[in-house]
Design a protein around this motif. Structure first.
Motif: not given
Length: 387
Positions: A82-90, A107-111
């Motif tokens: 979910l967080i990855e999706r938001i960061i990608k969209e923005r 860290l996992k999201i960063k990778k």
């Protein structure tokens, strides 16, 4: 065509907690980068205004547009996605995690996204024994994989190095405050019939040293009567503090005013003459890490400060010139420093001017935010080169 600013995604458990104005000041004053904020809780937005379209609560209110849209993702995917999706969209170009635990989570999201990660440590996350024991293994991976770690001063930097963070990955970013909101007032000697107002502001937790301030004030009272000690704040130690005040018959000159809004806090602080905040290392190892923002605000207002040689406090004052410091829990020296300011009121004005000038030079958000954005720019540039 208007050039879009690079987006930085800020990750924290909560935006914006009342005691964390220092985080809000930085995020809300970014100029060259565009901030978005992701948290499990959003609070106090009436006091800390921020564009709603740039705020993402990871626990959505039912039946709102974001609940319908992101709720489906959360239901069928995990929260990291979910967080990855938001960061990608923005199209965020980097992640800035606030507190060590958020860095571990990010860290996992960063990778997964291949974006650089900055983690700012603030205090208990690198000093409280239980926190270190719980996260030390994850911290090791974070120190290895994270690109940059930010602390408030040299004391915090040493602590982070002792936990295993490479020294070359750590940079100091001073606490910053918005001086536009803080009016300077010269503190003049009191007339014979006027009370001196001493003031404390902070959470009622052990590391703030309020118990020791009260013990020192009790000693001061044996020599001086014409003062009042006002206490702003709240917290788990409130019953202990109230009992101490009652048992020692201090109600006539010690006033507990509760936790105020930021504006009311600033107004109440302006009525005071001397700021008292003798921080200590708590029994569980918890410390300020850096230093209380309230000490900066007191200096910016023109108040002389009475505090302690704790963490990075000596780094945010001018010792013996804007502030009188004592060793932690040294109530004798603490009380002597208060007595000195009560008996030598003509020094208030000079101490106030020195404190204000120091804060203007080193802790003004308008200057400090540029230094933070330079760190962002350098990280983004290096990331592009490596990519």
């Amino acid at each position: 065509m208007k050039k879009h600013k690079p987006v930085v995604a800020h990750l924290h458990s909560s935006f914006f907690a009342k005691p964390e104005t220092f985080i809000y000041h930085y995020i809300s004053n970014l100029r060259r980068l565009h901030p978005i904020c992701l948290a499990w809780k959003l609070a106090n937005l009436d006091q800390f205004p921020f564009p709603r379209e740039d705020l993402y609560c990871l626990k959505f209110n039912r039946y709102t547009p974001k609940w319908f849209y992101y709720g489906i993702i959360k239901k069928y995917l995990d929260r990291d996605l979910l967080i990855e999706r938001i960061i990608k969209e923005r199209n965020a170009k980097l992640i800035h995690a606030h507190f060590g635990q958020s860095g571990v989570y990010a860290l996992k999201i960063k990778k997964a996204l291949g974006v650089p990660l900055i983690t700012t440590f603030y205090g208990y996350d690198l000093s409280r024994q239980s926190t270190i024991k719980k996260f030390i293994k994850e911290y090791k991976f974070l120190f290895q994989e994270g690109e940059l770690f930010i602390v408030e001063g040299p004391s915090m930097k040493s602590k982070l190095v002792s936990l295993g963070c490479p020294r070359e990955k750590i940079q100091i970013q001073r606490i910053a405050i918005s001086l536009d909101r803080i009016q300077f007032r010269v503190r003049k000697p009191k007339k014979p019939n006027e009370k001196v107002i001493l003031i404390f502001a902070g959470r009622f937790v052990e590391k703030k040293g309020l118990v020791y301030a009260l013990k020192a004030i009790e000693q001061v009272r044996k020599k001086h009567k014409n003062f009042e000690f006002r206490i702003l704040g709240d917290g788990p130690l409130k019953p202990v503090l109230e009992e101490f005040i009652k048992n020692n018959n201090m109600e006539s000159y010690v006033k507990m005013l509760g936790f105020l809004t930021y504006e009311n806090y600033l107004s109440e602080m302006q009525t005071a003459d001397i700021f008292v905040h003798p921080s200590v290392t708590a029994s569980d190892g918890d410390s300020e890490g850096g230093a209380p923002t309230t000490i900066l605000e007191a200096q910016a207002m023109g108040m002389p400060v009475v505090s302690s040689y704790h963490a990075d406090i000596p780094n945010i004052v001018v010792p013996d010139k804007s502030a009188l410091l004592s060793e932690e829990k040294d109530m004798e020296t603490l009380s002597q420093n208060i007595i000195y300011l009560l008996e030598n009121q003509k020094v208030w004005e000079q101490m106030g001017h020195i404190g204000r000038k120091f804060v203007e030079s080193h802790h003004d958000i308008k200057k400090a935010v540029g230094a933070l954005e330079d760190k962002y720019d350098s990280l983004l540039k290096n990331h592009k080169i490596q990519a």
